[in-house]
Design an enzyme around this catalytic site. Structure first.
Site: not given
Ligand SMILES: [Zn+2]
Length: 170
Positions: A12, A14
């Site tokens: 991922d 952020d």
């Protein structure tokens, strides 16, 4: 027999690779999480493809154009190259149901926790998903991992990303 060539670590963005300042799109606002670049290098060195899977609804909401996201990703790879690390691919979902940019304001099948972007990457890179991992900080990421058939690794925000990766991936 499994004929897929590669294994991957999906990350991922952020909240996992960088501090989650909402709707981040400028490099001057980008702050790596602790030892994030070293975590990427660790996976590179083990022979995994390293691929980012990220929801970027800020595009649909009109906060920034896709070109900003792509510029930021080029910049990330430049910074990684300083320590001999790299991202093999970055896949993002620009959609959101509540968006204001008509092109992107819709239900889609690629927003996490959908496994669609992971599947796209697996096809592009010839990846064996059963030998792969997804590292993320949110429940959505872990759900995406499950939906894609990869092992989810839950990153607790603020900790060393390298340490989490080292503990789980060999
Ligand atoms: Zn989408």
């Amino acid at each position: 027999m499994n004929s897929k060539k590669y294994k991957a670590v999906f990350f991922d963005r952020d909240g996992t690779l960088n501090v989650d300042t909402h709707y981040l799109h400028l490099m001057e606002d980008f702050i790596w999480t602790p030892e994030a670049r070293q975590a990427v290098k660790y996976c590179n060195d083990l022979g995994y493809k390293v691929i980012v899977i990220t929801n970027q609804s800020g595009i649909a909401r009109g906060y920034y154009p896709p070109s900003d996201v792509m510029d930021l990703h080029v910049w990330m790879n430049q910074k990684l190259s300083d320590i001999g690390a790299h991202l093999d691919g970055i896949y993002f979902c620009p959609h959101h149901v509540k968006g204001t940019i008509s092109r992107y304001a819709r239900e889609c099948d690629c927003r996490k926790p959908s496994p669609k972007l992971v599947f796209n990457a697996a096809q592009d890179f010839d990846i064996d998903l059963s030998a792969s991992y997804f590292v993320g900080d949110s429940d959505k990421d872990m759900e995406c991992a499950k939906n894609a058939g990869v092992t989810g690794i839950h990153y607790q925000y603020g900790k060393s990303l390298l340490k989490i990766v080292q503990e789980n991936i060999r």
